[in-house]
Enzyme design. Structure first.
Site, PDB file in Angstrom:
ATOM      1  CG  ASP A 108      22.224  73.499  89.763  1.00 31.15           C
ATOM      2  OD1 ASP A 108      21.642  74.128  88.863  1.00 31.15           O
ATOM      3  OD2 ASP A 108      22.860  74.043  90.687  1.00 31.15           O
ATOM      4  CB  ALA A 109      26.705  74.157  86.936  1.00 32.34           C
ATOM      5  CG  ASP A 152      29.394  76.746  76.077  1.00 37.54           C
ATOM      6  OD1 ASP A 152      28.934  77.895  75.946  1.00 37.54           O
ATOM      7  OD2 ASP A 152      29.356  75.897  75.168  1.00 37.54           O
TER       8      ASP A 152
END
Length: 242
Positions: free
Chosen positions: A77-78, A95
């Site tokens: 997970d970012a 992005d």
């Protein structure tokens, strides 16, 4: 470029980029050599670096491949990634999918951008995919306003993408080192692009800075936080009215 870190939640997406013939052609097999690309599944610190070699003839040297970058692929997970990753980055490219769900809204929050700002080097720049400034104007403006509230100087960009229509981005740097004017001056000063492109030109970059009158007025726009997820509601309202 000496080092690239690619973070994607879904390992099947990065696997597709490594195995699908079409994508392998586009990325020149950049992710298809297990000896040169380190895939990190459960940790943030990538460990040993692996080198990716360009297969573009322009980089051939003495009959071999010229080393162009080390790549680390991180499947997580970012939001967790930016909280835990060490080091600084000169360029950050964000992005994400549009904030069309509450879980995605957190990736456009003030907290997330504060973490990103800490990972951006003093002279570094980042760019954020920011949906359509025409079809989802409130979403677009909220992203920029949230980034500024997190300590970033921002400049908006837009272009017409054939498959999406009018689309927007925010380019940003640390506010203590960049002003919007400095970023705009640098973009307007580009006379030639040093790498080969199929679409982008220097005049197009300058044109992408031009917005209609009052299109960027964000007086009534709220900052997106983990507590309000306002960007998600902006998004639902924008696309339901289309």
């Amino acid at each position: 470029v000496r080092r690239v870190t690619l973070c994607d939640l879904d390992p099947q997406m990065t696997q597709l980029a490594a195995e699908n013939p079409f994508f392998r052609g586009l990325n020149r097999d950049a992710l298809n050599d297990n000896e040169r690309v380190k895939v990190v599944e459960a940790a943030v610190s990538p460990g040993k670096s692996y080198t990716v070699f360009s297969k573009n003839d322009k980089y051939l040297w003495r009959g071999g491949y010229d080393s162009v970058a080390t790549v680390h692929v991180v499947n997580m997970d970012a939001a967790r990634f930016v909280e835990r990753i060490s080091g600084m980055y000169d360029v950050i490219i964000v992005d994400f999918p549009d904030p069309n769900a509450p879980d995605l809204a957190k990736l456009y929050s003030k907290t997330f951008y504060e973490h990103l700002r800490k990972k951006l080097s003093r002279d570094g720049l980042m760019i954020q995919q920011s949906t359509s400034p025409y079809h989802a104007r409130e979403v677009f403006l909220s992203i920029g306003k949230t980034m500024r509230d997190a300590g970033l100087s921002t400049v908006p960009l837009k272009d017409n993408v054939p498959s999406f229509g009018e689309w927007g981005w925010w380019i940003a740097g640390r506010a203590e080192n960049y002003s919007p004017g400095r970023i705009k001056k640098a973009l307007r000063g580009i006379k030639n692009i040093a790498v080969e492109t199929r679409y982008l030109t220097a005049p197009l970059i300058r044109a992408n800075l031009v917005f209609p009158r009052d299109a960027l007025n964000d007086d009534d726009i709220r900052v997106n936080t983990l507590g309000n997820s306002v960007i998600y509601h902006y998004y639902l309202n924008a696309w339901q009215n289309e």
